[in-house]
Design a protein around this motif. Structure first.
Motif: not given
Length: 363
Positions: A107-110, A155-156, A162-167, A307-310
């Motif tokens: 988990p992200d500590p924050q 979120q990561a 990640k979005v731009q790389a996928f496109i 990406l969320t679907e994956q």
């Protein structure tokens, strides 16, 4: 979508109606979850009898009764659907925990600190302790950390880079390119027992072998065996853009050569055999796509949905790859025994509920 903690801690109303918010699965079409069996078992079985067994964990009648008692009275005609939802929520929770442990997610500590404080405030507003609130939600501290670890991972995986790389890797997904294909669906949902899912895969493999051997044409096989309404058209789905289909189906169809038999390909609807018959090239430049008559998405928005679907698919496919899902008295298939999880889940996945009409949605 998958924001378990935010949903659980947001209001006592949600706590009284357990729901893990797996929107895409239930919004696209109702999942074939173990509803009939558990309902029958609930009226005849001992209280400690498991209704569902997943990853060596069991959901018992006692636990189901505890959850149902926290809910408002349910009309008789809705009880089966409510029980079905309780079972699905439990399965999804177990799949998340399994996924987090298999991939050693942290988990992200924050985020952990923020959710812990939100938990405290929500409990205080209801005049109970944080521990009591977690018990109402079916959580403990370890599970809390795991759910936050999963949210951190999600979120990561859907971050801007990640979005731009996928496109950039798949411009044809976002430039209006369309594929025409026919398919055969052997239906089996992720909430069905593992042996049922694997039997459906075996049936698809047998059909593929018969088609390749020339014993039967693709159109004949679709008409005789497909569980999709397109069987009346010999499996023909017409032309479709990438976003209109479930992600694994769309990826396989866009990667296939014209005339090539592909599959079995898994999706949350079952197992598909696919044959691409034609293509319409797009503009070559990613552009906004109309995913519904009332909804147009920019490439980045659509990519993030996918990406969320994956991520959702990576969870669901565990019920036939890494975990055995069984109903009481169901003998899991031997080949479904848990296997080592991949070190890295495949990058990229959930659909924004595009396109109206389910006939051409790889159902």
């Amino acid at each position: 979508m998958f924001r378990y903690l935010l949903v659980i801690m947001a209001s006592s109303a949600v706590l009284a109606t357990p729901a893990i918010g797996f929107g895409q699965l239930t919004d696209t079409q109702p999942a074939t979850a173990p509803a009939t069996e558990p309902t029958t078992a609930a009226t005849t079985a001992p209280a400690d009898r498991p209704l569902v067994i997943l990853c060596d964990e069991a959901l018992t009648l006692t636990e189901v009764a505890r959850r149902l008692q926290s809910m408002p009275p349910v009309p008789q005609e809705q009880r089966s659907a409510v029980l079905n939802q309780v079972v699905q929520d439990w399965i999804l929770k177990q799949l998340v925990l399994q996924f987090v442990q298999a991939h050693d997610l942290q988990p992200d500590p924050q985020m952990l600190e923020q959710q812990t404080e939100q938990l405290r405030q929500t409990a205080q507003a209801q005049n109970i302790t944080p521990q009591q609130l977690m018990e109402l939600a079916g959580l403990n501290e370890a599970m809390l950390r795991d759910f936050i670890a999963f949210e951190t991972y999600k979120q990561a995986q859907t971050a801007d880079e990640k979005v731009q790389a996928f496109i950039q890797a798949h411009p044809e997904y976002f430039d209006g390119t369309e594929v025409r294909a026919r398919h055969i669906l052997i239906g089996a949902r992720p909430f069905e027992p593992t042996d049922v899912q694997l039997a459906a895969k075996s049936q698809a493999e047998t059909l593929a072998a018969r088609i390749q051997a020339g014993e039967i044409t693709f159109e004949q096989a679709a008409t005789e065996a497909s569980d999709c309404p397109s069987r009346s058209e010999g499996g023909d789905l017409g032309f479709f853009p990438f976003h209109r289909m479930a992600l694994p189906f769309a990826q396989a169809a866009f990667a296939a050569k014209t005339g090539e038999l592909v599959g079995p390909v898994w999706s949350r609807f079952g197992w598909h055999l696919i044959e691409v018959t034609d293509r319409k090239p797009g503009t070559g430049e990613p552009a906004a796509q109309q995913v519904r008559p009332d909804l147009t998405l920019e490439p980045a928005e659509l990519a993030r949905y996918k990406l969320t679907e994956q991520i959702e698919d990576d969870l669901l496919r565990q019920t036939h790859t890494h975990c055995v899902l069984a109903l009481p008295g169901t003998a899991p298939a031997a080949e479904a025994q848990p296997q080592p999880a991949p070190v890295e889940p495949q990058p990229a996945p959930v659909e924004p509920q595009p396109a109206t009409g389910s006939d051409h949605k790889t159902t």
